[in-house]
Design a protein around this motif. Structure first.
Motif, PDB file in Angstrom:
ATOM      1  N   UNK A  81       4.850  12.236  17.141  1.00 43.91           N
ATOM      2  CA  UNK A  81       5.842  12.553  18.167  1.00 43.91           C
ATOM      3  C   UNK A  81       6.477  11.324  18.805  1.00 43.91           C
ATOM      4  N   UNK A  82       5.797  10.195  18.765  1.00 48.35           N
ATOM      5  CA  UNK A  82       6.326   9.030  19.473  1.00 48.35           C
ATOM      6  C   UNK A  82       5.612   7.761  19.024  1.00 48.35           C
TER       7      UNK A  82
ATOM      8  N   UNK B 261       0.842  -1.203   0.000  1.00 47.23           N
ATOM      9  CA  UNK B 261       0.000   0.000   0.000  1.00 47.23           C
ATOM     10  C   UNK B 261       0.871   1.245   0.000  1.00 47.23           C
ATOM     11  N   UNK B 262       1.886   1.273   0.852  1.00 48.31           N
ATOM     12  CA  UNK B 262       2.790   2.420   0.894  1.00 48.31           C
ATOM     13  C   UNK B 262       3.504   2.598  -0.444  1.00 48.31           C
TER      14      UNK B 262
ATOM     15  N   UNK C 291      -8.274   8.598   6.695  1.00 49.35           N
ATOM     16  CA  UNK C 291      -8.593   8.580   8.121  1.00 49.35           C
ATOM     17  C   UNK C 291      -7.779   7.453   8.753  1.00 49.35           C
ATOM     18  N   UNK C 292      -7.233   7.717   9.931  1.00 47.38           N
ATOM     19  CA  UNK C 292      -6.373   6.730  10.575  1.00 47.38           C
ATOM     20  C   UNK C 292      -6.614   6.730  12.085  1.00 47.38           C
ATOM     21  N   UNK C 293      -6.726   5.532  12.650  1.00 43.99           N
ATOM     22  CA  UNK C 293      -6.955   5.388  14.090  1.00 43.99           C
ATOM     23  C   UNK C 293      -6.166   4.194  14.616  1.00 43.99           C
ATOM     24  N   UNK C 294      -6.117   4.054  15.928  1.00 43.27           N
ATOM     25  CA  UNK C 294      -5.223   3.094  16.586  1.00 43.27           C
ATOM     26  C   UNK C 294      -5.935   1.828  17.044  1.00 43.27           C
ATOM     27  N   UNK C 295      -6.580   1.134  16.098  1.00 44.66           N
ATOM     28  CA  UNK C 295      -7.247  -0.142  16.408  1.00 44.66           C
ATOM     29  C   UNK C 295      -8.249   0.040  17.557  1.00 44.66           C
TER      30      UNK C 295
ATOM     31  N   UNK D  78       2.117  -2.892  17.886  1.00 45.26           N
ATOM     32  CA  UNK D  78       1.917  -1.430  17.857  1.00 45.26           C
ATOM     33  C   UNK D  78       3.009  -0.669  17.096  1.00 45.26           C
ATOM     34  N   UNK D  79       4.020  -1.380  16.613  1.00 43.40           N
ATOM     35  CA  UNK D  79       5.124  -0.704  15.914  1.00 43.40           C
ATOM     36  C   UNK D  79       4.818  -0.633  14.426  1.00 43.40           C
ATOM     37  N   UNK D  80       3.875   0.212  14.081  1.00 43.53           N
ATOM     38  CA  UNK D  80       3.392   0.290  12.714  1.00 43.53           C
ATOM     39  C   UNK D  80       4.318   1.145  11.851  1.00 43.53           C
ATOM     40  N   UNK D  81       4.108   1.112  10.544  1.00 44.43           N
ATOM     41  CA  UNK D  81       4.900   1.916   9.621  1.00 44.43           C
ATOM     42  C   UNK D  81       4.365   3.350   9.585  1.00 44.43           C
ATOM     43  N   UNK D  82       5.078   4.267  10.219  1.00 45.26           N
ATOM     44  CA  UNK D  82       4.636   5.660  10.317  1.00 45.26           C
ATOM     45  C   UNK D  82       4.523   6.322   8.947  1.00 45.26           C
ATOM     46  N   UNK D  83       5.301   5.858   7.987  1.00 43.89           N
ATOM     47  CA  UNK D  83       5.293   6.505   6.672  1.00 43.89           C
ATOM     48  C   UNK D  83       3.934   6.408   5.991  1.00 43.89           C
TER      49      UNK D  83
END
Length: 382
Positions: A332-333, A217-218, A250-254, A238-243
């Motif tokens: 940020x983190x 997808x990226x 729209x994006x959310x954290x599961x 939880x270590x997803x691809x930030x790029x």
């Protein structure tokens, strides 16, 4: 009887104390030693239950997860040890369906389309897909179900082929993660599927992150492909691809299923299953514990129907707010796990009473809006 339960399970103490000695544990707090003399273990998806954890479990007879997914349970090992297990399938189905509805209305607002004029493909017609189909029916939104495993099992609903689903305006993914067998869902959407999608289509993944090949997808985005993608689930959480985040609509954290009702329903379903396991009468009911939603939601009956429905849908869940929080914190983190852990209380439509500003006999009162709202679970005050 000794029971251990995840401290994040709402109302667990009230439900499980009737069985005997029921104690909470924090995520990461379980060791093999803590399972000595424990009869039942109730977890959420953050606890992996396998041979290593259970190697000292000398009395364990029942394991349950208060979540719909159960990839974190080594069910083959549990079966080999004659330990009964249970997963609360469907506990968060309404919550996820309402998340998808909010996403559709938010995209409709931003892109200027009427959801009723779109066709939706629901890939995966289990608990969540079925809940979403009922909501779409209430809105008179055309949809197609695609679920080869259920179709092969003789499900009597009408199903379409995957190729047909790929032509829908909005494609919603609600499959379990299956890597082997006749109908794998792992990387169901990868390079070929992204290439075939038009820039007028929308893809929403609120099932399992691995159903969508995040790397492919990226790569598609980087190569200039214009795609409208909503992601609540990601590969390698939880270590997803930030790029990937900036490219999503729209994006959310599961958190699609993270309503109070959804979580508490999981607790209630585990309680019911354990009662059945023990041949014990079910005494406690979820309705005893859920708090009332204090304020009625006022709807401006004089505004256009879309505005009323958008207000109703997003007042119970505003995906744009969560999207903003997610982007800000993830920039940020590595905040993915923290966002999930400290996610604020969210309710489902069934908790809310709507009050329309015009009376039912007024020319401004839109009976159809009230009917739609009632059919998806809202209470109507007038």
């Amino acid at each position: 009887m000794n029971i251990l339960y995840d401290a994040a399970m709402p109302y667990a103490e009230a439900f499980f104390s009737e069985f005997g000695n029921a104690k909470a544990f924090e995520v990461g707090g379980l060791t093999p030693n803590t399972l000595i003399d424990i009869d039942a273990l109730f977890v959420r998806s953050t606890t992996k239950v396998d041979a290593e954890l259970l190697k000292q479990a000398n009395r364990l007879q029942f394991v349950a997860t208060a979540t719909a997914g159960f990839n974190h349970l080594d069910t083959a090992y549990l079966d080999s040890q004659n330990i009964k297990w249970y997963a609360a399938g469907g506990c968060n189905a309404v919550a996820v369906a309402e998340y998808v509805l909010s996403a559709i209305f938010q995209l409709a607002l931003e892109d200027g389309f009427d959801p009723i004029e779109k066709k939706v493909a629901i890939i995966g017609a289990g608990n969540v897909g079925s809940a979403l189909s009922k909501i779409l029916e209430a809105f008179s939104i055309d949809f197609i179900l695609c679920d080869p495993p259920l179709e092969a099992k003789g499900d009597e609903r009408t199903f379409g082929h995957f190729d047909e689903a790929m032509q829908a305006d909005i494609i919603c993914l609600h499959t379990p993660l299956v890597k082997d067998g006749e109908f794998p869902s792992y990387h169901m959407f990868s390079k070929n599927e992204f290439e075939s999608l038009k820039q007028t289509q929308y893809l929403i993944n609120a099932c399992r992150g691995e159903v969508v090949d995040n790397s492919a997808l990226l790569a598609s985005f980087i190569q200039g492909k214009k795609l409208n993608v909503v992601l609540d689930v990601w590969e390698n959480e939880p270590l997803i691809n930030h790029q990937l985040i900036p490219y999503t609509r729209l994006a959310t954290a599961h958190i699609a299923g993270h309503t109070l009702e959804g979580k508490a329903r999981g607790t209630s379903m585990v309680y019911d299953a354990f009662c059945r396991h023990l041949n014990k009468q079910i005494v406690s009911k979820l309705e005893q514990f859920l708090p009332d939603f204090k304020n009625k939601l006022l709807v401006n009956s004089s505004s256009p129907s879309f505005n009323q429905l958008f207000h109703i849908v997003t007042s119970i869940y505003d995906i744009k707010k969560d999207d903003g929080i997610f982007r800000s914190r993830m920039a940020k983190s590595e905040a993915f796990a923290e966002i999930r852990k400290h996610y604020p209380v969210r309710r489902e439509s069934s908790a809310v009473t709507l009050k329309f500003s015009a009376k039912e006999d007024s020319e401004n009162y839109n009976k159809n809006v009230a009917k739609i709202a009632a059919s998806i679970g809202f209470k109507i005050a007038n």
